[in-house]
Design an enzyme around this catalytic site. Structure first.
Site, short mmCIF file in Angstrom:
data_model
loop_
_atom_site.label_atom_id
_atom_site.label_comp_id
_atom_site.label_asym_id
_atom_site.label_seq_id
_atom_site.Cartn_x
_atom_site.Cartn_y
_atom_site.Cartn_z
N ASP A 13 -10.52 -3.72 -12.10
CA ASP A 13 -9.39 -3.36 -11.25
C ASP A 13 -9.52 -1.89 -10.86
O ASP A 13 -9.53 -1.02 -11.73
CB ASP A 13 -8.11 -3.61 -12.04
CG ASP A 13 -6.84 -3.30 -11.27
OD1 ASP A 13 -6.90 -2.61 -10.24
OD2 ASP A 13 -5.77 -3.75 -11.73
N ILE A 14 -9.61 -1.61 -9.58
CA ILE A 14 -9.81 -0.23 -9.12
C ILE A 14 -8.64 0.67 -9.51
O ILE A 14 -8.83 1.87 -9.69
CB ILE A 14 -10.10 -0.17 -7.61
CG1 ILE A 14 -10.74 1.18 -7.27
CG2 ILE A 14 -8.86 -0.46 -6.79
CD1 ILE A 14 -11.51 1.19 -5.99
N ASN A 27 -5.00 0.10 5.60
CA ASN A 27 -4.86 -0.28 7.01
C ASN A 27 -4.54 0.99 7.79
O ASN A 27 -4.23 2.03 7.20
CB ASN A 27 -3.81 -1.38 7.21
CG ASN A 27 -2.42 -0.95 6.79
OD1 ASN A 27 -1.91 0.07 7.25
ND2 ASN A 27 -1.80 -1.74 5.93
N VAL A 36 -6.26 -4.50 -1.99
CA VAL A 36 -6.50 -3.22 -2.67
C VAL A 36 -5.43 -2.21 -2.27
O VAL A 36 -4.90 -1.48 -3.12
CB VAL A 36 -7.92 -2.69 -2.32
CG1 VAL A 36 -8.10 -1.26 -2.79
CG2 VAL A 36 -8.99 -3.58 -2.92
N ASP A 37 -5.11 -2.16 -1.00
CA ASP A 37 -4.12 -1.20 -0.49
C ASP A 37 -2.78 -1.38 -1.20
O ASP A 37 -2.20 -0.41 -1.71
CB ASP A 37 -3.97 -1.41 1.02
CG ASP A 37 -3.23 -0.29 1.73
OD1 ASP A 37 -3.12 0.82 1.18
OD2 ASP A 37 -2.79 -0.53 2.87
N THR A 126 -13.88 -6.78 2.67
CA THR A 126 -14.27 -8.13 2.25
C THR A 126 -13.09 -9.05 1.95
O THR A 126 -13.29 -10.23 1.71
CB THR A 126 -15.18 -8.08 1.00
OG1 THR A 126 -14.46 -7.45 -0.07
CG2 THR A 126 -16.47 -7.33 1.29
N TYR A 129 -10.05 -8.76 5.86
CA TYR A 129 -10.86 -8.43 7.04
C TYR A 129 -12.12 -9.29 7.13
O TYR A 129 -12.92 -9.13 8.03
CB TYR A 129 -11.19 -6.94 7.08
CG TYR A 129 -9.99 -6.05 7.39
CD1 TYR A 129 -8.73 -6.57 7.66
CD2 TYR A 129 -10.13 -4.69 7.41
CE1 TYR A 129 -7.65 -5.75 7.93
CE2 TYR A 129 -9.06 -3.85 7.70
CZ TYR A 129 -7.81 -4.40 7.96
OH TYR A 129 -6.75 -3.58 8.24
#
Length: 172
Positions: A13-14, A27, A36-37, A126, A129
Site C-alpha cells: 500500500d503506497i 486527476n 491511489v488518489d 493502470t 485510466y
C-alpha cells in the site's frame, strides 16, 4: 550528484511507505478522487487537500496538465511530500506513451527540487485510466532507468501480484 536511482519493488500500500516522497496518480483537479488518489487523500488527511486547493487558487487554476507534477505536504502519511502527477487515459487509437513517461520524469524532477532521496511510485494510469499493466511497467522502468536524478531510490509500490510480476519482468 545525479545518476541513476536504484529501483526496488514492493507489494503493498503506497500510503504506508516510509519514503521522502510518494507519488499520487492524481486527476487534473488535484482535489481527490478514487484509487491511489483517494487513498492518499484519505490517509494523508485534510492538509493535502488544503495544499492542493492553494495550488488550484494560484498557478494551476485550470488544473494540472497530464504528464506534469507538483508537490504538496504529505499530511499524516509517513512521507514528507506527495508529488501529484496526472497520468494519461489509455487509448487504442493514439500513442500516449510519451505522456505516461513524462509523469515519471517530471515526478523525479520535482523530487530533485525537494531534495528527496527516496520516491515511491504507484503504477500510474493502470487503474481507472485502463493502461495495460505490462506496457505501463515497461514505460515506467525504462523512463526511470533513463532519467538522471539525485534521487537515490525509486520504489515501485504495487498493489497486487499481477502488477508486481509485470514490473519484476521489466527489471529482469
Amino acid at each position: 550528484m545525479t545518476g541513476q536511482p536504484a529501483i526496488t519493488l514492493v507489494r503493498g500500500d503506497i500510503t504506508e511507505q516510509d519514503a521522502d516522497a510518494v507519488v499520487n496518480a492524481a486527476n487534473s483537479s488535484l482535489l481527490g478522487g478514487g484509487g491511489v488518489d483517494g487513498a492518499i487523500h484519505r490517509r494523508g488527511g485534510p492538509e493535502i487537500l488544503q495544499d492542493c486547493r492553494r495550488l488550484r487558487a494560484s498557478r494551476h487554476g485550470a488544473g494540472l496538465p497530464t504528464g506534469q507534477a507538483v508537490a504538496t505536504t504529505a499530511g499524516r502519511l509517513p512521507a514528507r511530500w506527495v508529488i501529484h502527477t496526472v497520468g494519461p487515459v489509455h487509448s487504442t487509437t493514439e500513442d500516449r506513451g510519451a505522456l505516461l513517461a513524462s509523469c515519471y520524469r517530471e515526478s523525479l524532477r520535482v523530487a530533485d527540487e525537494l531534495g528527496a532521496c527516496t520516491v515511491a511510485f504507484p503504477a500510474i494510469s493502470t487503474g481507472v485510466y485502463r493502461w495495460p499493466m505490462d506496457d505501463a511497467a515497461r514505460i515506467a522502468v525504462e523512463t526511470v532507468r533513463g532519467t538522471r536524478a539525485a534521487v537515490e531510490e525509486v520504489r515501485f509500490v504495487l498493489f497486487d501480484d499481477r502488477a508486481y510480476q509485470a514490473f519484476a519482468r521489466q527489471l529482469e
